[in-house]
Design an enzyme around this catalytic site. Structure first.
Site, PDB file in Angstrom:
ATOM      1  N   PHE A  24       0.851  -1.195   0.000  1.00  0.00           N
ATOM      2  CA  PHE A  24       0.000   0.000   0.000  1.00  0.00           C
ATOM      3  C   PHE A  24       0.888   1.246   0.000  1.00  0.00           C
ATOM      4  O   PHE A  24       1.792   1.371   0.828  1.00  0.00           O
ATOM      5  CB  PHE A  24      -0.897   0.031   1.238  1.00  0.00           C
ATOM      6  CG  PHE A  24      -1.975  -1.017   1.233  1.00  0.00           C
ATOM      7  CD1 PHE A  24      -1.694  -2.339   1.560  1.00  0.00           C
ATOM      8  CD2 PHE A  24      -3.275  -0.674   0.892  1.00  0.00           C
ATOM      9  CE1 PHE A  24      -2.696  -3.302   1.544  1.00  0.00           C
ATOM     10  CE2 PHE A  24      -4.280  -1.644   0.873  1.00  0.00           C
ATOM     11  CZ  PHE A  24      -3.995  -2.956   1.196  1.00  0.00           C
ATOM     12  N   CYS A  30      -6.458  14.994   1.045  1.00  0.00           N
ATOM     13  CA  CYS A  30      -7.655  14.629   0.289  1.00  0.00           C
ATOM     14  C   CYS A  30      -8.434  15.889  -0.045  1.00  0.00           C
ATOM     15  O   CYS A  30      -8.355  16.886   0.670  1.00  0.00           O
ATOM     16  CB  CYS A  30      -8.537  13.680   1.112  1.00  0.00           C
ATOM     17  SG  CYS A  30      -9.914  12.984   0.153  1.00  0.00           S
ATOM     18  N   CYS A  34     -14.905  13.264   4.258  1.00  0.00           N
ATOM     19  CA  CYS A  34     -16.019  12.380   4.615  1.00  0.00           C
ATOM     20  C   CYS A  34     -16.083  12.264   6.136  1.00  0.00           C
ATOM     21  O   CYS A  34     -15.057  11.995   6.772  1.00  0.00           O
ATOM     22  CB  CYS A  34     -15.812  11.004   3.992  1.00  0.00           C
ATOM     23  SG  CYS A  34     -15.528  11.088   2.212  1.00  0.00           S
ATOM     24  N   CYS A  37     -14.544   9.034   7.525  1.00  0.00           N
ATOM     25  CA  CYS A  37     -13.231   8.582   7.038  1.00  0.00           C
ATOM     26  C   CYS A  37     -12.427   7.931   8.169  1.00  0.00           C
ATOM     27  O   CYS A  37     -12.229   8.524   9.228  1.00  0.00           O
ATOM     28  CB  CYS A  37     -12.446   9.746   6.450  1.00  0.00           C
ATOM     29  SG  CYS A  37     -10.864   9.215   5.748  1.00  0.00           S
ATOM     30  N   ASP A  38     -11.942   6.725   7.897  1.00  0.00           N
ATOM     31  CA  ASP A  38     -11.255   5.949   8.947  1.00  0.00           C
ATOM     32  C   ASP A  38      -9.726   6.101   8.886  1.00  0.00           C
ATOM     33  O   ASP A  38      -9.015   5.337   9.537  1.00  0.00           O
ATOM     34  CB  ASP A  38     -11.648   4.462   8.838  1.00  0.00           C
ATOM     35  CG  ASP A  38     -11.192   3.822   7.534  1.00  0.00           C
ATOM     36  OD1 ASP A  38     -10.555   4.507   6.693  1.00  0.00           O
ATOM     37  OD2 ASP A  38     -11.466   2.615   7.348  1.00  0.00           O
ATOM     38  N   THR A  39      -9.230   7.059   8.107  1.00  0.00           N
ATOM     39  CA  THR A  39      -7.793   7.134   7.842  1.00  0.00           C
ATOM     40  C   THR A  39      -7.215   8.495   8.205  1.00  0.00           C
ATOM     41  O   THR A  39      -7.760   9.526   7.813  1.00  0.00           O
ATOM     42  CB  THR A  39      -7.534   6.886   6.338  1.00  0.00           C
ATOM     43  OG1 THR A  39      -8.144   5.649   5.980  1.00  0.00           O
ATOM     44  CG2 THR A  39      -6.046   6.816   6.046  1.00  0.00           C
ATOM     45  N   GLU A  93      -7.290   3.083  -5.172  1.00  0.00           N
ATOM     46  CA  GLU A  93      -8.516   3.364  -4.419  1.00  0.00           C
ATOM     47  C   GLU A  93      -8.761   4.857  -4.562  1.00  0.00           C
ATOM     48  O   GLU A  93      -7.938   5.668  -4.119  1.00  0.00           O
ATOM     49  CB  GLU A  93      -8.313   3.045  -2.930  1.00  0.00           C
ATOM     50  CG  GLU A  93      -7.885   1.624  -2.618  1.00  0.00           C
ATOM     51  CD  GLU A  93      -9.057   0.694  -2.378  1.00  0.00           C
ATOM     52  OE1 GLU A  93     -10.134   1.177  -1.995  1.00  0.00           O
ATOM     53  OE2 GLU A  93      -8.886  -0.520  -2.586  1.00  0.00           O
ATOM     54  N   HIS A 175      -9.352  -6.700   7.030  1.00  0.00           N
ATOM     55  CA  HIS A 175      -8.134  -6.405   7.807  1.00  0.00           C
ATOM     56  C   HIS A 175      -8.482  -5.971   9.222  1.00  0.00           C
ATOM     57  O   HIS A 175      -7.736  -6.243  10.162  1.00  0.00           O
ATOM     58  CB  HIS A 175      -7.283  -5.347   7.102  1.00  0.00           C
ATOM     59  CG  HIS A 175      -8.031  -4.110   6.708  1.00  0.00           C
ATOM     60  ND1 HIS A 175      -9.065  -4.133   5.804  1.00  0.00           N
ATOM     61  CD2 HIS A 175      -7.916  -2.814   7.112  1.00  0.00           C
ATOM     62  CE1 HIS A 175      -9.532  -2.903   5.659  1.00  0.00           C
ATOM     63  NE2 HIS A 175      -8.864  -2.090   6.456  1.00  0.00           N
TER      64      HIS A 175
HETATM   65  C1  LIG Z   1      -9.469   5.903   3.113  1.00  0.00           C
HETATM   66  S1  LIG Z   1     -10.116   5.773   1.495  1.00  0.00           S
HETATM   67  C2  LIG Z   1      -8.768   6.393   0.481  1.00  0.00           C
HETATM   68  C3  LIG Z   1      -9.053   6.372  -0.993  1.00  0.00           C
HETATM   69  C4  LIG Z   1     -10.071   7.388  -1.527  1.00  0.00           C
HETATM   70  N1  LIG Z   1      -9.966   8.648  -0.896  1.00  0.00           N
HETATM   71  C5  LIG Z   1     -11.476   6.844  -1.394  1.00  0.00           C
HETATM   72  O1  LIG Z   1     -12.241   7.341  -0.569  1.00  0.00           O
HETATM   73  O2  LIG Z   1     -11.775   5.904  -2.139  1.00  0.00           O
HETATM   74  C6  LIG Z   1     -10.008   3.982   1.158  1.00  0.00           C
HETATM   75  C7  LIG Z   1     -11.308   3.235   1.213  1.00  0.00           C
HETATM   76  O3  LIG Z   1     -11.806   3.226   2.547  1.00  0.00           O
HETATM   77  C8  LIG Z   1     -13.181   3.476   2.526  1.00  0.00           C
HETATM   78  N2  LIG Z   1     -13.552   3.957   3.847  1.00  0.00           N
HETATM   79  C9  LIG Z   1     -13.159   5.114   4.430  1.00  0.00           C
HETATM   80  N3  LIG Z   1     -13.668   5.216   5.675  1.00  0.00           N
HETATM   81  C10 LIG Z   1     -14.383   4.087   5.894  1.00  0.00           C
HETATM   82  C11 LIG Z   1     -15.140   3.608   6.987  1.00  0.00           C
HETATM   83  N4  LIG Z   1     -15.253   4.300   8.121  1.00  0.00           N
HETATM   84  N5  LIG Z   1     -15.740   2.401   6.866  1.00  0.00           N
HETATM   85  C12 LIG Z   1     -15.632   1.689   5.722  1.00  0.00           C
HETATM   86  N6  LIG Z   1     -14.939   2.093   4.653  1.00  0.00           N
HETATM   87  C13 LIG Z   1     -14.315   3.279   4.727  1.00  0.00           C
HETATM   88  C14 LIG Z   1     -13.323   4.473   1.394  1.00  0.00           C
HETATM   89  O4  LIG Z   1     -14.643   4.604   0.926  1.00  0.00           O
HETATM   90  C15 LIG Z   1     -12.419   3.864   0.356  1.00  0.00           C
HETATM   91  O5  LIG Z   1     -13.090   2.830  -0.326  1.00  0.00           O
HETATM   92  N1  LIG Z   2      -5.619  -4.087   4.609  1.00  0.00           N
HETATM   93  C1  LIG Z   2      -6.100  -2.952   4.102  1.00  0.00           C
HETATM   94  N2  LIG Z   2      -6.840  -3.016   2.963  1.00  0.00           N
HETATM   95  C2  LIG Z   2      -7.268  -1.839   2.444  1.00  0.00           C
HETATM   96  N3  LIG Z   2      -7.943  -1.665   1.288  1.00  0.00           N
HETATM   97  C3  LIG Z   2      -8.119  -0.343   1.086  1.00  0.00           C
HETATM   98  C4  LIG Z   2      -7.533   0.339   2.145  1.00  0.00           C
HETATM   99  C5  LIG Z   2      -7.389   1.806   2.159  1.00  0.00           C
HETATM  100  O1  LIG Z   2      -7.279   2.407   3.226  1.00  0.00           O
HETATM  101  O2  LIG Z   2      -7.423   2.368   1.057  1.00  0.00           O
HETATM  102  C6  LIG Z   2      -6.989  -0.610   3.023  1.00  0.00           C
HETATM  103  C7  LIG Z   2      -6.281  -0.564   4.261  1.00  0.00           C
HETATM  104  O3  LIG Z   2      -6.055   0.474   4.899  1.00  0.00           O
HETATM  105  N4  LIG Z   2      -5.846  -1.771   4.732  1.00  0.00           N
HETATM  106  S1  SF4 Z   3     -12.822   8.332   2.655  1.00  0.00           S
HETATM  107 FE1  SF4 Z   3     -11.261   9.702   3.538  1.00  0.00          FE
HETATM  108  S2  SF4 Z   3      -9.629   9.684   2.078  1.00  0.00           S
HETATM  109 FE2  SF4 Z   3     -11.427   8.870   0.959  1.00  0.00          FE
HETATM  110  S3  SF4 Z   3     -12.472  10.635   0.022  1.00  0.00           S
HETATM  111 FE3  SF4 Z   3     -13.334  10.448   2.044  1.00  0.00          FE
HETATM  112  S4  SF4 Z   3     -12.081  11.805   3.362  1.00  0.00           S
HETATM  113 FE4  SF4 Z   3     -10.927  11.437   1.491  1.00  0.00          FE
HETATM  114 MG   LIG Z   4      -8.070   1.756   5.083  1.00  0.00          MG
END
Ligand SMILES: C[S@@+](CC[C@H](N)C(=O)[O-])C[C@H]1O[C@@H](n2cnc3c(N)ncnc32)[C@H](O)[C@@H]1O
Ligand SMILES: Nc1nc2[nH]cc(C(=O)O)c2c(=O)[nH]1
Ligand code: SF4
Ligand SMILES: [Mg+2]
Length: 181
Positions: A24, A30, A34, A37-39, A93, A175
Site C-alpha cells: 500500500f 484529500c 467524509c 473517514c477511517d484514515t 482506491e 483487515h
Molecule cells: C481511506 S479511502 C482512500 C481512498 C479514496 N480517498 C477513497 O475514498 O476511495 C479507502 C477506502 O476506505 C473506505 N472507507 C473510508 N472510511 C471508511 C469507513 N469508516 N468504513 C468503511 N470504509 C471506509 C473508502 O470509501 C475507500 O473505499
Molecule cells: N488491509 C487494508 N486493505 C485496504 N484496502 C483499502 C484500504 C485503504 O485504506 O485504502 C486498506 C487498508 O487500509 N488496509
Molecule cells: S474516505 Fe477519507 S480519504 Fe477517501 S475521500 Fe473520504 S475523506 Fe478522502
Molecule cells: Mg483503510
C-alpha cells in the site's frame, strides 16, 4: 516529488481482491472530508519516484495499491510507468472526483454522496453504506459492485441492503476483523 503518508505491506482487505498480498502506498491529503473517514492521512514526507520504487521493491508481492487520502491528487502516467517497470500490478482506491492516468491496471471507485464523479473508467465500485439510495450507482461502468459497512458498525443493515439489491456484493473490511493493517 510526491507526498507519502505511509508505505506498508498487508493484504487487500476490501473489495474484489480481498486477501491478495499487496504493498500500500498511502498518499497524503484529500479533496473531500467524509465524516466517516477511517484514515489519518494528512502527515507526509516528500519522496522521489526512485525512493518510492525502492521501498515498494522490498516486498515480493506484485500488487501495489495506491490510496490515501486521495491518490489522484499526486499521481501521473509517469509514476504508474515507474511501478510497471518494477514489475508491479497497479491498483488504485479513489473517490473518483479527479481524472486518472489511463495506465492504471485496476480502478476501485468509492463514490461519495454529493461529490461529482469525473472518472470514466472503473473496474469496481465500492460504496460505504450509510443508508443512502445505492441504485443511483448501478449505471456506473464497473464490472463489480460492492457495498461495505461503515467502520464494521452497520453490517446487518448492509447485508439487508445487498439482499434487496442483488447486483451488489458485501465487502467487509477484513483487515479490521483480523487486526492487521
Ligand atoms: C481511506 S479511502 C482512500 C481512498 C479514496 N480517498 C477513497 O475514498 O476511495 C479507502 C477506502 O476506505 C473506505 N472507507 C473510508 N472510511 C471508511 C469507513 N469508516 N468504513 C468503511 N470504509 C471506509 C473508502 O470509501 C475507500 O473505499
Ligand atoms: N488491509 C487494508 N486493505 C485496504 N484496502 C483499502 C484500504 C485503504 O485504506 O485504502 C486498506 C487498508 O487500509 N488496509
Ligand atoms: S474516505 Fe477519507 S480519504 Fe477517501 S475521500 Fe473520504 S475523506 Fe478522502
Ligand atoms: Mg483503510
Amino acid at each position: 516529488m510526491r507526498k507519502i503518508n505511509e508505505i506498508f505491506y498487508s493484504l487487500q482487505g476490501e473489495g474484489y481482491h480481498t486477501g491478495t498480498p499487496a504493498v500500500f502506498i498511502r498518499f497524503s491529503g484529500c479533496n473531500l472530508k467524509c465524516p466517516f473517514c477511517d484514515t489519518q492521512h494528512e502527515d507526509g514526507i516528500l519522496m522521489s519516484d526512485e525512493d518510492i520504487v525502492t521501498e515498494v521493491s522490498k516486498y515480493t508481492a506484485a500488487t501495489v495499491i495506491l490510496t490515501g487520502g486521495e491518490p489522484s491528487l499526486w499521481i501521473d502516467h509517469e509514476f504508474v510507468d515507474c511501478l510497471h517497470r518494477a514489475g508491479k500490478y497497479v491498483c488504485i482506491e479513489t473517490n473518483g472526483t479527479r481524472p486518472l492516468p489511463d495506465n492504471i491496471d485496476w480502478v476501485t471507485c468509492s463514490p461519495k454522496q454529493g461529490a461529482k464523479l469525473e472518472i470514466t473508467r472503473m473496474d469496481e465500485v465500492k460504496v460505504v453504506y450509510e443508508g443512502q439510495d445505492i441504485t443511483v450507482y448501478e449505471q456506473l461502468p464497473a464490472r463489480h459492485f460492492f457495498l461495505q459497512p461503515c467502520s464494521c458498525s452497520n453490517t446487518a443493515e448492509t447485508v439487508d441492503c445487498v439482499m434487496k439489491h442483488p447486483k451488489w456484493r458485501l465487502s467487509l473490511q477484513t483487515h479490521k476483523l483480523i487486526d492487521i493493517r
